[in-house]
Design an enzyme around this catalytic site. Structure first.
Site, PDB file in Angstrom:
ATOM      1  CB  SER A 275      -0.780   0.033   1.333  1.00 23.58           C
ATOM      2  OG  SER A 275      -1.662  -1.054   1.286  1.00 23.58           O
TER       3      SER A 275
ATOM      4  CG  HIS B  96      -1.940  -0.326  -4.121  1.00 25.26           C
ATOM      5  ND1 HIS B  96      -2.475   0.854  -3.989  1.00 25.26           N
ATOM      6  CD2 HIS B  96      -2.157  -1.140  -3.231  1.00 25.26           C
ATOM      7  CE1 HIS B  96      -3.081   0.803  -2.834  1.00 25.26           C
ATOM      8  NE2 HIS B  96      -2.988  -0.244  -2.248  1.00 25.26           N
TER       9      HIS B  96
ATOM     10  CD  GLU C 194      -2.476   3.891  -6.547  1.00 25.24           C
ATOM     11  OE1 GLU C 194      -2.912   4.995  -6.691  1.00 25.24           O
ATOM     12  OE2 GLU C 194      -2.316   3.145  -5.670  1.00 25.24           O
TER      13      GLU C 194
ATOM     14  CG  ASN D 179      -3.871   4.170   0.015  1.00 22.13           C
ATOM     15  OD1 ASN D 179      -4.962   4.247  -0.178  1.00 22.13           O
ATOM     16  ND2 ASN D 179      -3.383   3.054  -0.002  1.00 22.13           N
TER      17      ASN D 179
HETATM   18  P1  NAD Z   1      -3.306 -10.312   5.375  1.00 26.05           P
HETATM   19  O1  NAD Z   1      -2.794 -10.010   6.893  1.00 26.05           O
HETATM   20  O2  NAD Z   1      -4.773 -10.420   5.090  1.00 26.05           O
HETATM   21  O3  NAD Z   1      -2.424 -11.331   4.644  1.00 26.05           O
HETATM   22  C1  NAD Z   1      -0.969 -11.268   4.584  1.00 26.05           C
HETATM   23  C2  NAD Z   1      -0.527 -12.986   4.659  1.00 26.05           C
HETATM   24  O4  NAD Z   1       0.784 -12.849   4.440  1.00 26.05           O
HETATM   25  C3  NAD Z   1      -1.065 -13.776   5.612  1.00 26.05           C
HETATM   26  O5  NAD Z   1      -1.909 -14.842   5.351  1.00 26.05           O
HETATM   27  C4  NAD Z   1       0.623 -14.107   6.444  1.00 26.05           C
HETATM   28  O6  NAD Z   1       0.232 -15.576   6.658  1.00 26.05           O
HETATM   29  C5  NAD Z   1       1.098 -14.005   4.878  1.00 26.05           C
HETATM   30  N1  NAD Z   1       2.611 -13.974   5.294  1.00 26.05           N
HETATM   31  C6  NAD Z   1       3.449 -13.426   6.341  1.00 26.05           C
HETATM   32  N2  NAD Z   1       4.706 -13.780   6.027  1.00 26.05           N
HETATM   33  C7  NAD Z   1       4.645 -14.512   5.043  1.00 26.05           C
HETATM   34  C8  NAD Z   1       5.908 -15.149   4.453  1.00 26.05           C
HETATM   35  N3  NAD Z   1       7.050 -15.143   4.607  1.00 26.05           N
HETATM   36  N4  NAD Z   1       5.699 -15.972   3.410  1.00 26.05           N
HETATM   37  C9  NAD Z   1       4.431 -16.242   2.863  1.00 26.05           C
HETATM   38  N5  NAD Z   1       3.354 -15.419   3.232  1.00 26.05           N
HETATM   39  C10 NAD Z   1       3.446 -14.818   4.504  1.00 26.05           C
HETATM   40  O7  NAD Z   1      -2.912  -8.801   4.536  1.00 26.05           O
HETATM   41  P2  NAD Z   1      -3.612  -8.091   3.468  1.00 26.05           P
HETATM   42  O8  NAD Z   1      -4.679  -7.229   3.643  1.00 26.05           O
HETATM   43  O9  NAD Z   1      -3.826  -9.341   2.589  1.00 26.05           O
HETATM   44  O10 NAD Z   1      -2.337  -7.304   2.580  1.00 26.05           O
HETATM   45  C11 NAD Z   1      -1.347  -7.570   2.090  1.00 26.05           C
HETATM   46  C12 NAD Z   1      -0.610  -6.764   1.564  1.00 26.05           C
HETATM   47  O11 NAD Z   1      -1.430  -5.933   0.728  1.00 26.05           O
HETATM   48  C13 NAD Z   1      -0.124  -5.538   2.481  1.00 26.05           C
HETATM   49  O12 NAD Z   1       1.309  -5.011   2.023  1.00 26.05           O
HETATM   50  C14 NAD Z   1      -1.011  -4.414   2.364  1.00 26.05           C
HETATM   51  O13 NAD Z   1      -0.709  -3.240   2.836  1.00 26.05           O
HETATM   52  C15 NAD Z   1      -1.693  -4.594   0.869  1.00 26.05           C
HETATM   53  N6  NAD Z   1      -2.750  -4.038   0.774  1.00 26.05           N
HETATM   54  C16 NAD Z   1      -3.906  -4.199   1.677  1.00 26.05           C
HETATM   55  C17 NAD Z   1      -5.299  -3.658   1.046  1.00 26.05           C
HETATM   56  C18 NAD Z   1      -6.361  -4.129   2.025  1.00 26.05           C
HETATM   57  O14 NAD Z   1      -7.236  -3.500   2.032  1.00 26.05           O
HETATM   58  N7  NAD Z   1      -6.272  -4.971   3.093  1.00 26.05           N
HETATM   59  C19 NAD Z   1      -5.292  -3.016   0.010  1.00 26.05           C
HETATM   60  C20 NAD Z   1      -4.144  -2.910  -0.755  1.00 26.05           C
HETATM   61  C21 NAD Z   1      -3.008  -3.367  -0.463  1.00 26.05           C
END
Ligand code: NAD
Length: 291
Positions: free
Chosen positions: A118, A139, A151, A190
């Site tokens: 993000s 993104h 994005e 964002n």
């Molecule tokens: P989440 O917490 O739902 O999922 C993250 C996953 O990563 C977990 O299942 C975890 O077990 C896994 N993980 C952690 N370490 C790991 C490793 N070493 N190897 C493999 N898997 C691993 O998080 P999310 O909401 O899916 O967000 C993920 C990314 O996307 C972040 O960078 C976040 O900023 C970005 N993002 C999130 C949103 C949102 O609305 N939640 C929107 C845009 C971007």
């Protein structure tokens, strides 16, 4: 370059959403996570969401055909021949850098490497690899199957060829690409959205308005589908916190520093829908408790 096989690291909210839209578009997916529970939950959520799309008549293929395109892997061996790898793990710089180092080793020379971060600068991830020209940000927005935009972010070393592969990929899975020509913290959307979210939290902190009223007002006055607190609970308060901190660390601009109420809620484990409590409270089935 047509993307036929994609390797996704992180099977959480975003990784599983990305896996779903790729599989629905005919792309073979390998979904990787360190947590078996996350993989199981991700696959369950995908199956549920694909069924909903089919019920509404929005998909031409049957559920089995789509789900069969998604395989799982607990190491990076099947990343070798992927056309594209997308990282979607927690918003922590060191963790993402480690994933990029591993992907660079595991993937063939031509594989494009992308992050769904993000806010973390793409250059800081590309510099972990021997192929910064093939590293970009893609993104997506949550929930990925519903949000029709992504994005495409250029790091300092990203070539135009890589950007165009990203643009074509995003179009091929039915999303509108927005080009971001420099990896400034928060990118484009964002960067605009965060200050308004922070202001909404501060107004609640100061007792000037309630969570419910601000959400209602933002929906009704500005035509948003969700208010900032409803969105915050869906995204995850920890995810918002991580993204704001990344923006703050990068810019040192106090405008992006997470307000105290958000910091406390994250410490208390009130992370939103996923923990049953955030700005609102939720029942076991994910529906919101009456206020
Ligand atoms: P989440 O917490 O739902 O999922 C993250 C996953 O990563 C977990 O299942 C975890 O077990 C896994 N993980 C952690 N370490 C790991 C490793 N070493 N190897 C493999 N898997 C691993 O998080 P999310 O909401 O899916 O967000 C993920 C990314 O996307 C972040 O960078 C976040 O900023 C970005 N993002 C999130 C949103 C949102 O609305 N939640 C929107 C845009 C971007």
């Amino acid at each position: 370059m047509v993307i036929k096989k994609i390797f996704i690291v992180g099977a959480g909210l975003m990784g599983s959403g990305i896996a779903q839209v790729c599989a629905q578009s005919g792309i073979n997916v390998i979904l990787n996570d360190i947590s078996k529970e996350a993989i199981d939950k991700g696959l369950k959520d995908i199956a549920w969401s694909v069924s909903k799309f089919i019920e509404k008549g929005n998909l031409r293929e049957d559920k089995e055909t789509i789900l069969n395109r998604i395989k799982t892997d607990d190491d990076f061996s099947s990343a070798a021949d992927a056309d594209l790898a997308i990282e979607a793990v927690f918003e922590k710089l060191e963790l993402k850098q480690e994933i990029f180092r591993k992907l660079d080793e595991a993937c063939q020379q031509n594989t494009i490497l992308a992050s769904n971060t993000s806010a973390i600068p793409i250059t800081e991830l590309g510099s972990m690899t021997k192929r910064p020209e093939k590293v970009l940000g893609i993104h997506f927005f949550s929930p990925v199957p519903m949000m029709p935009v992504a994005e495409i972010i250029r790091g300092i070393g990203t070539t135009e060829e890589t950007i165009l592969i990203g643009v074509d990929f995003v179009k091929s899975i039915g999303k509108e690409p927005i080009r971001v020509e420099s990896d400034v913290a928060g990118f484009l959307l964002n960067r605009i959205n965060f200050p308004s979210t922070i202001e909404a939290i501060r107004l609640v902190e100061q007792g000037i308005g309630t969570v419910e009223d601000i959400d209602k007002g933002m929906r009704l006055a500005f035509g948003r589908r969700m208010g900032p607190f409803e969105t915050g609970d869906m995204v995850g308060l920890d995810v918002t916190y991580g993204a704001l901190m990344a923006c703050y660390e990068e810019t040192k601009d106090p405008r992006f520093y997470p307000p105290q109420l958000l910091r406390r809620k994250v410490k208390a484990g009130h992370l939103g829908r996923k923990t049953g409590k955030g700005w609102y409270e939720y029942n076991e089935d994910g529906t919101r408790k009456a206020g």
